[in-house]
Scaffold this motif. Structure first.
Motif, PDB file in Angstrom:
ATOM      1  N   ARG A 117       0.827  -1.199   0.000  1.00 28.26           N
ATOM      2  CA  ARG A 117       0.000   0.000   0.000  1.00 28.26           C
ATOM      3  C   ARG A 117       0.865   1.253   0.000  1.00 28.26           C
ATOM      4  O   ARG A 117       1.837   1.349   0.736  1.00 28.26           O
ATOM      5  N   ARG A 118       0.450   2.175  -0.853  1.00 26.57           N
ATOM      6  CA  ARG A 118       1.133   3.471  -0.978  1.00 26.57           C
ATOM      7  C   ARG A 118       0.214   4.580  -0.497  1.00 26.57           C
ATOM      8  O   ARG A 118      -1.004   4.413  -0.437  1.00 26.57           O
ATOM      9  N   LYS A 119       0.830   5.700  -0.229  1.00 26.59           N
ATOM     10  CA  LYS A 119       0.071   6.881   0.168  1.00 26.59           C
ATOM     11  C   LYS A 119      -0.667   7.426  -1.058  1.00 26.59           C
ATOM     12  O   LYS A 119      -0.052   7.701  -2.082  1.00 26.59           O
ATOM     13  N   PRO A 120      -1.982   7.576  -0.969  1.00 30.25           N
ATOM     14  CA  PRO A 120      -2.748   8.081  -2.112  1.00 30.25           C
ATOM     15  C   PRO A 120      -2.739   9.602  -2.177  1.00 30.25           C
ATOM     16  O   PRO A 120      -2.491  10.282  -1.180  1.00 30.25           O
ATOM     17  N   GLU A 121      -3.031  10.115  -3.354  1.00 33.01           N
ATOM     18  CA  GLU A 121      -3.193  11.559  -3.539  1.00 33.01           C
ATOM     19  C   GLU A 121      -4.528  11.995  -2.935  1.00 33.01           C
ATOM     20  O   GLU A 121      -5.510  11.240  -2.954  1.00 33.01           O
ATOM     21  N   ARG A 122      -4.579  13.214  -2.410  1.00 28.89           N
ATOM     22  CA  ARG A 122      -5.798  13.711  -1.749  1.00 28.89           C
ATOM     23  C   ARG A 122      -6.997  13.746  -2.693  1.00 28.89           C
ATOM     24  O   ARG A 122      -8.119  13.452  -2.291  1.00 28.89           O
ATOM     25  N   ALA A 123      -6.787  14.128  -3.948  1.00 30.15           N
ATOM     26  CA  ALA A 123      -7.913  14.200  -4.890  1.00 30.15           C
ATOM     27  C   ALA A 123      -8.530  12.819  -5.091  1.00 30.15           C
ATOM     28  O   ALA A 123      -9.755  12.684  -5.187  1.00 30.15           O
ATOM     29  N   ALA A 124      -7.710  11.788  -5.143  1.00 30.21           N
ATOM     30  CA  ALA A 124      -8.210  10.422  -5.302  1.00 30.21           C
ATOM     31  C   ALA A 124      -8.979   9.994  -4.054  1.00 30.21           C
ATOM     32  O   ALA A 124     -10.032   9.357  -4.151  1.00 30.21           O
ATOM     33  N   VAL A 125      -8.467  10.347  -2.892  1.00 32.12           N
ATOM     34  CA  VAL A 125      -9.157  10.022  -1.641  1.00 32.12           C
ATOM     35  C   VAL A 125     -10.530  10.692  -1.615  1.00 32.12           C
ATOM     36  O   VAL A 125     -11.535  10.070  -1.263  1.00 32.12           O
ATOM     37  N   SER A 126     -10.601  11.947  -2.011  1.00 32.73           N
ATOM     38  CA  SER A 126     -11.883  12.669  -2.021  1.00 32.73           C
ATOM     39  C   SER A 126     -12.894  11.990  -2.928  1.00 32.73           C
ATOM     40  O   SER A 126     -14.066  11.834  -2.562  1.00 32.73           O
ATOM     41  N   ALA A 127     -12.450  11.565  -4.103  1.00 37.60           N
ATOM     42  CA  ALA A 127     -13.355  10.881  -5.034  1.00 37.60           C
ATOM     43  C   ALA A 127     -13.788   9.529  -4.476  1.00 37.60           C
ATOM     44  O   ALA A 127     -14.961   9.146  -4.588  1.00 37.60           O
ATOM     45  N   ALA A 128     -12.857   8.796  -3.874  1.00 36.81           N
ATOM     46  CA  ALA A 128     -13.193   7.502  -3.273  1.00 36.81           C
ATOM     47  C   ALA A 128     -14.159   7.702  -2.102  1.00 36.81           C
ATOM     48  O   ALA A 128     -15.123   6.935  -1.949  1.00 36.81           O
ATOM     49  N   GLN A 129     -13.924   8.724  -1.287  1.00 35.67           N
ATOM     50  CA  GLN A 129     -14.821   9.005  -0.159  1.00 35.67           C
ATOM     51  C   GLN A 129     -16.236   9.268  -0.652  1.00 35.67           C
ATOM     52  O   GLN A 129     -17.208   8.812  -0.035  1.00 35.67           O
ATOM     53  N   ASP A 130     -16.356   9.994  -1.746  1.00 31.24           N
ATOM     54  CA  ASP A 130     -17.682  10.298  -2.299  1.00 31.24           C
ATOM     55  C   ASP A 130     -18.388   9.013  -2.710  1.00 31.24           C
ATOM     56  O   ASP A 130     -19.530   8.768  -2.306  1.00 31.24           O
TER      57      ASP A 130
END
Length: 180
Positions: free
Chosen positions: A117-130
């Motif tokens: 597992r790698r550290k994800p980019e914030r924009a990707a996290v936001s989209a996944a959270q949605d």
């Protein structure tokens, strides 16, 4: 071992971009190896982690449909990339871009699973959270675990069909968009 009643604190923990979280499990998902980064980020000691189910770090906000996709992929001897939020033993959470693969012995038999597992980019996290928020809201509309899973799975498949993509393509679109 961590008590099963760890309450999420809302505190997010991160790790460095050059760090990789690594775990290995047997075929039932029981941890057989955990690197120091995993132990530090998950707030577990090696003794607390090894021998426990990997679901030890399952965050209650992870949708069931994503875990179904994971296990379906692994049973088909396929790898999977996924954005995942995990729950540390102290209640903190941390997001990862996970790559999970079957581990094979010399005869080609699956003997376990390997996850990096790698550290994800914030924009990707936001989209996944949605997306994950919508899937979990659908799950909460159902009282039974099977009905909740079936409903979120149908919702995930419909969303992917509407976008004309697989889950892998969804993950890579998020990864590539946030890298720009």
């Amino acid at each position: 071992m961590r008590a099963p009643t760890v309450v999420p604190t809302g505190v997010e923990r991160t790790f460095d971009e050059d760090e990789i979280i690594v775990t290995k499990t047997d075929t039932k998902g029981v941890l057989t190896y955990a690197n120091k980064v995993f132990l530090r980020v998950s707030a577990l000691s090696e003794a607390q982690a090894i021998g426990q189910p990997h679901s030890l770090i399952r965050h209650p906000e992870m949708p069931r449909a994503v875990f179904k996709l994971l296990w379906d992929s692994l049973k088909a001897r396929q790898e999977l990339f996924a954005y995942v939020v995990n729950l540390a033993a102290d209640g903190a959470h941390y997001w990862v871009l996970a790559h999970v693969t079957p581990s094979l012995d010399a005869h080609g038999q699956v003997v376990g699973y390997h996850s990096s597992r790698r550290k994800p980019e914030r924009a990707a996290v936001s989209a996944a959270q949605d997306l994950y928020g919508r899937l979990r809201a659908e799950e909460r509309r159902h009282t039974g675990a099977k009905e909740a899973l079936d409903a979120s799975w149908a919702m995930l498949q419909a969303m992917l069909d509407d976008q004309g993509q697989t889950y892998d393509q969804f993950v890579w679109d998020l990864t590539n968009a946030s890298a720009m």
